[in-house]
Design an enzyme around this catalytic site. Structure first.
Site, PDB file in Angstrom:
ATOM      1  N   CYS A 372       0.796  -1.232   0.000  1.00 57.36           N
ATOM      2  CA  CYS A 372       0.000   0.000   0.000  1.00 57.36           C
ATOM      3  C   CYS A 372       0.833   1.289   0.000  1.00 57.36           C
ATOM      4  O   CYS A 372       0.510   2.212  -0.763  1.00 57.36           O
ATOM      5  CB  CYS A 372      -1.017  -0.009   1.141  1.00 57.36           C
ATOM      6  SG  CYS A 372      -0.499  -0.758   2.677  1.00 57.36           S
ATOM      7  N   ARG A 401       7.043 -11.081   5.373  1.00 61.33           N
ATOM      8  CA  ARG A 401       6.577 -10.921   6.743  1.00 61.33           C
ATOM      9  C   ARG A 401       7.208 -11.997   7.619  1.00 61.33           C
ATOM     10  O   ARG A 401       7.295 -13.159   7.223  1.00 61.33           O
ATOM     11  CB  ARG A 401       5.045 -11.020   6.811  1.00 61.33           C
ATOM     12  CG  ARG A 401       4.356  -9.955   5.978  1.00 61.33           C
ATOM     13  CD  ARG A 401       2.850 -10.069   6.017  1.00 61.33           C
ATOM     14  NE  ARG A 401       2.222  -9.143   5.085  1.00 61.33           N
ATOM     15  CZ  ARG A 401       0.925  -9.083   4.840  1.00 61.33           C
ATOM     16  NH1 ARG A 401       0.094  -9.917   5.473  1.00 61.33           N
ATOM     17  NH2 ARG A 401       0.434  -8.219   3.960  1.00 61.33           N
ATOM     18  N   GLN A 419       1.336 -10.976  -3.179  1.00 62.15           N
ATOM     19  CA  GLN A 419      -0.016 -10.528  -2.852  1.00 62.15           C
ATOM     20  C   GLN A 419      -0.639  -9.866  -4.074  1.00 62.15           C
ATOM     21  O   GLN A 419      -0.035  -9.002  -4.703  1.00 62.15           O
ATOM     22  CB  GLN A 419       0.032  -9.545  -1.681  1.00 62.15           C
ATOM     23  CG  GLN A 419      -1.305  -9.327  -1.007  1.00 62.15           C
ATOM     24  CD  GLN A 419      -1.132  -8.589   0.312  1.00 62.15           C
ATOM     25  OE1 GLN A 419      -0.366  -7.645   0.398  1.00 62.15           O
ATOM     26  NE2 GLN A 419      -1.844  -9.014   1.334  1.00 62.15           N
ATOM     27  N   ASP A 421      -2.463  -7.427  -4.784  1.00 63.29           N
ATOM     28  CA  ASP A 421      -2.882  -6.260  -4.032  1.00 63.29           C
ATOM     29  C   ASP A 421      -3.436  -5.195  -4.961  1.00 63.29           C
ATOM     30  O   ASP A 421      -2.954  -5.018  -6.080  1.00 63.29           O
ATOM     31  CB  ASP A 421      -1.660  -5.681  -3.299  1.00 63.29           C
ATOM     32  CG  ASP A 421      -1.969  -5.340  -1.863  1.00 63.29           C
ATOM     33  OD1 ASP A 421      -3.144  -5.391  -1.491  1.00 63.29           O
ATOM     34  OD2 ASP A 421      -1.028  -5.009  -1.133  1.00 63.29           O
ATOM     35  N   HIS A 423      -5.216  -0.994  -4.648  1.00 69.05           N
ATOM     36  CA  HIS A 423      -5.628   0.124  -3.811  1.00 69.05           C
ATOM     37  C   HIS A 423      -6.401   1.107  -4.662  1.00 69.05           C
ATOM     38  O   HIS A 423      -5.980   1.455  -5.770  1.00 69.05           O
ATOM     39  CB  HIS A 423      -4.413   0.768  -3.144  1.00 69.05           C
ATOM     40  CG  HIS A 423      -3.712  -0.182  -2.227  1.00 69.05           C
ATOM     41  ND1 HIS A 423      -2.677  -0.977  -2.656  1.00 69.05           N
ATOM     42  CD2 HIS A 423      -3.954  -0.512  -0.938  1.00 69.05           C
ATOM     43  CE1 HIS A 423      -2.283  -1.748  -1.648  1.00 69.05           C
ATOM     44  NE2 HIS A 423      -3.041  -1.487  -0.605  1.00 69.05           N
ATOM     45  N   LYS A 506     -12.759  -3.988   7.852  1.00 72.45           N
ATOM     46  CA  LYS A 506     -12.566  -4.799   6.651  1.00 72.45           C
ATOM     47  C   LYS A 506     -13.649  -5.852   6.514  1.00 72.45           C
ATOM     48  O   LYS A 506     -14.288  -6.260   7.491  1.00 72.45           O
ATOM     49  CB  LYS A 506     -11.194  -5.478   6.673  1.00 72.45           C
ATOM     50  CG  LYS A 506     -10.980  -6.427   7.848  1.00 72.45           C
ATOM     51  CD  LYS A 506      -9.620  -7.100   7.787  1.00 72.45           C
ATOM     52  CE  LYS A 506      -9.415  -8.053   8.970  1.00 72.45           C
ATOM     53  NZ  LYS A 506      -8.204  -8.867   8.819  1.00 72.45           N
ATOM     54  N   HIS A 552      -8.333  -0.932   0.325  1.00 68.63           N
ATOM     55  CA  HIS A 552      -7.332  -1.973   0.105  1.00 68.63           C
ATOM     56  C   HIS A 552      -8.111  -3.243  -0.275  1.00 68.63           C
ATOM     57  O   HIS A 552      -9.100  -3.574   0.388  1.00 68.63           O
ATOM     58  CB  HIS A 552      -6.548  -2.299   1.371  1.00 68.63           C
ATOM     59  CG  HIS A 552      -5.874  -1.131   2.020  1.00 68.63           C
ATOM     60  ND1 HIS A 552      -4.502  -1.049   2.149  1.00 68.63           N
ATOM     61  CD2 HIS A 552      -6.374  -0.018   2.609  1.00 68.63           C
ATOM     62  CE1 HIS A 552      -4.197   0.073   2.788  1.00 68.63           C
ATOM     63  NE2 HIS A 552      -5.320   0.712   3.076  1.00 68.63           N
TER      64      HIS A 552
END
Length: 680
Positions: A372, A401, A419, A421, A423, A506, A552
């Site tokens: 992000c 991570r 990921q 991902d 945004h 979320k 997100h």
């Protein structure tokens, strides 16, 4: 009737809408007996809700809280209680029998107490932690210097049978918190002391449950007696650090399971065998899809050629869908300056899950755990107008991570992953449409990859938890937007307090696989905090600068985890469009190789992945090899096929389907491949 606490009457409304006036202090079991002694013998636990429907705070599903933190109450006041609980106010009452899902969890939690009883009778030096029910059974964390052996587990199970045979009532009692702390401290029960201190407040009463000579600090509820725990099994023991901290004592977590009858218990073990047969770690090795190399490090995935082909199919589909849905594809660096993670709040709120900083010549850098901030910097790089919004950035980005060494599990729990991902930066008036579109996209992902069922959770904040950033007004507005979208789409959901991201609430979408297991993959998150932290703006219609809000979303969740779930869902027998080898060619003898190569060329020109077995082996051996590799189609090529431009088709799961023209087979296979059909 039980002894009454008051001479006043209360109203009890049953599921059929009928009302009963009963003295205050009447128990659910009293009411069951009044309806029918047969019903009273069948019910397991009761669910009540105040008729006034007074809101009493939202429930938590934390396993520790479900053990210790006072009666769990839903937002509308609904809670589970023992059958012997005195009713002191007018309520709606449900008498739950074995068919209810909640009843099974109550039996399993009661089985954990039966197991703890057996452990202390056999090994009185043991100190107890907690023993919650789980979706698969139950466990109890205990501390004992000597490790439990298989023989010890067998002895515990045998003693549990004795405790069940004694049919000891589960009796709830209350006592002052201070007395409980004093007693447990004298007994050296350090874990019980911790739970009382954490989940109760000075001056409160704590609840204890007794059966026979065993007493446990617990919220309950429980079945009426140990005799109701009829079908159970002690499964295994594993290590678990106290409070998850490697510096603390090493506990032993003893696992078990329980059901209402032996038939269900045996069905459970049959299902476990099916789960074992679908283990992605085993299938991944058998099919040569991926590996984890210890010399490189735990939790780091090496994609082998066949796994790489599946990954390409997954990622190509995702990128094409993103473009169709108005996303721009971006790419961001794997490491960024530590200062940026301080601005984003990850350094403060997520630092323990990040890898240590690397000191380079100009600054300290950290590997990214999230994509992000990178997308935010791209947005911030040029001025934006309201006409530009929404701006949607998508990236299949590698993130890193930290996971403790004992927590990693094949593809499902790793340290480095990709990921999918995205945004979305938009105006407040656009946010609900964007969230709805993300949910539609998530449904499309699940259906395309062969998952028809999913469950939804709405994770909200805990105002008392300082880890959550932002004002109550912001949080309430964000939760309201997510709730509005779910309600408008008619999607049932469960609210999970305290499980939001630190920057906003979320929606988590959990797919259900072929075995009925739920997997957390897709998530859609509302965020107003990061746009504020990075001072993002857009010029509105009024000519003034405004702050955008941000969504997100990740739909695979991670490519690795989604791949692991796919392997287990299909047991490696992927639909044609995902199969690494879609068609296997088996020439009967060397003289059929020329025709086999001609067939291979035509299939590949049609966009299909083909493997030709040219080995000097018997036909059946070649077919068996392709079958073990779960190849969707195997084509047998001999004299007849060569002379007629045909192929003899063997289809996975169906066997021999006879001969068809090569042209017809190509049309069939190409259609299946191009339409992403989830089945053959």
């Amino acid at each position: 009737m039980s002894e009454l606490q008051s001479t006043a009457n209360i109203s009890v409304q049953l599921p059929d809408g009928s009302l009963r006036e009963v003295p205050a202090g009447t128990t659910p079991l009293d009411i069951a007996n009044a309806i029918s002694p047969r019903l009273a013998a069948a019910v397991v636990v009761a669910r009540i809700r105040p008729l006034a429907k007074v809101t009493a705070g939202e429930a938590s599903d934390s396993s520790e809280e479900s053990m210790y933190a006072g009666p769990t109450t839903d937002a509308d006041g609904t809670r589970l209680v023992d059958l012997t609980t005195p009713l002191t106010e007018s309520v709606e009452l449900w008498l739950l029998k074995e068919q209810d899902e909640a009843s099974l969890k109550v039996v399993r939690h009661s089985a954990a107490h039966v197991m703890a009883t057996a452990i202390l009778e056999l090994f009185p030096e043991t100190k107890l932690g907690h023993g919650p029910a789980t979706d698969q059974g139950f466990f109890y964390d205990v501390y004992r210097a000597s490790p439990f052996t298989d023989a010890d587990l067998a002895a515990i199970e045998a003693r549990m049978a004795e405790v069940v045979a004694r049919n000891e009532p589960f009796v709830r009692a209350e006592e002052p918190r201070e007395k409980g702390l004093e007693d447990y401290e004298k007994q050296g029960e350090f874990m019980k002391v911790h739970f009382i201190e954490r989940f109760t407040k000075p001056g409160e009463e704590i609840s204890l449950y007794k059966n026979g000579n065993f007493t446990d600090f617990c919220r309950g509820p429980h079945v009426p007696s140990t005799g109701r725990v009829k079908a159970f099994k002690v499964m295994s023991v594993a290590g678990a650090y106290w409070l998850g901290d490697e510096k603390n004592q090493q506990l032993q977590r003893i696992y078990g399971t329980a059901f209402f009858n032996d038939k269900d218990l045996q069905a459970h073990f049959k299902r476990l065998e099916e789960i074992k047969a679908r283990d992605h770690r085993i299938i991944g090795k058998q099919m040569d899809l991926y590996s984890i190399q210890e010399v490189a490090g735990s939790g780091l995935i090496f994609w082998h050629p066949k796994g790489g082909i599946i990954r390409k199919a997954m990622e190509d589909w995702m990128r094409e869908e993103c473009i169709k849905r108005g996303y721009n594809l971006v790419y961001t660096p794997h490491i960024m300056r530590r200062e940026m993670w301080k601005i984003s709040g990850h350094e403060e709120n997520y630092g323990e899950n990040m890898y240590p900083a690397m000191e380079l010549d100009d600054a300290e850098y950290r590997l990214k755990p999230m994509n992000c901030p990178g997308h935010i910097l791209i947005y911030k790089n040029s001025p934006k107008s309201y006409r530009d919004l929404p701006v949607r950035y998508a990236e299949l980005g590698n993130v890193y991570r930290y996971e403790r060494s004992g927590t990693m599990h094949g593809l499902l729990r790793v340290r480095g992953f990709t990921q999918d991902d995205a945004h979305i930066f938009c105006t407040p008036s656009q946010i609900e449409d964007e969230i709805a579109a993300c949910i539609d996209f998530a449904e499309s992902v699940l259906h395309t990859f062969g998952f028809q069922e999913f469950k939804v959770e709405l994770s909200t904040w805990d105002p008392k938890d300082k880890a959550f950033i932002g004002s109550a007004e912001k949080w309430d507005g964000a939760v309201g937007s997510l709730t509005k979208v779910l309600d408008a789409k008619g999607i049932p959901y469960k609210t999970i307090p305290g499980e939001a991201a630190f920057y906003g609430p979320k929606i988590d979408i959990k797919l259900v696989d072929v075995l009925g297991r739920m997997w957390q993959l897709s998530t859609v998150q509302f965020d107003w905090n990061l746009p504020q932290r990075f001072d993002l703006t857009y010029k509105g219609e009024d000519g003034e600068l405004h702050q955008p809000v941000m969504v997100h979303r990740a739909l695979f969740g991670s490519v690795e985890r989604f791949f692991g779930v796919l392997i287990e869902h299909y047991a490696g027998a992927f639909p044609l469009w995902l199969a690494p080898v879609q068609i296997g060619l088996v020439p009967i003898s060397e003289k059929h190789l020329d025709y086999a190569n001609e067939v291979k060329k035509q299939l590949e020109e049609a966009g299909l992945r083909v493997e030709l077995d040219e080995r000097n082996e018997k036909m059946n051996a070649k077919i068996r090899e392709f079958t073990l590799q779960k190849v969707p189609f195997v084509l047998i090529l001999g004299d007849k096929e060569s002379n007629t431009q045909s192929v003899s088709v063997r289809t996975r799961g169906k066997g021999d389907e006879g001969s068809v023209s090569l042209a017809d087979f190509i049309t069939r296979a190409k259609t299946l491949n191009e339409t992403n059909a989830a089945t053959l």
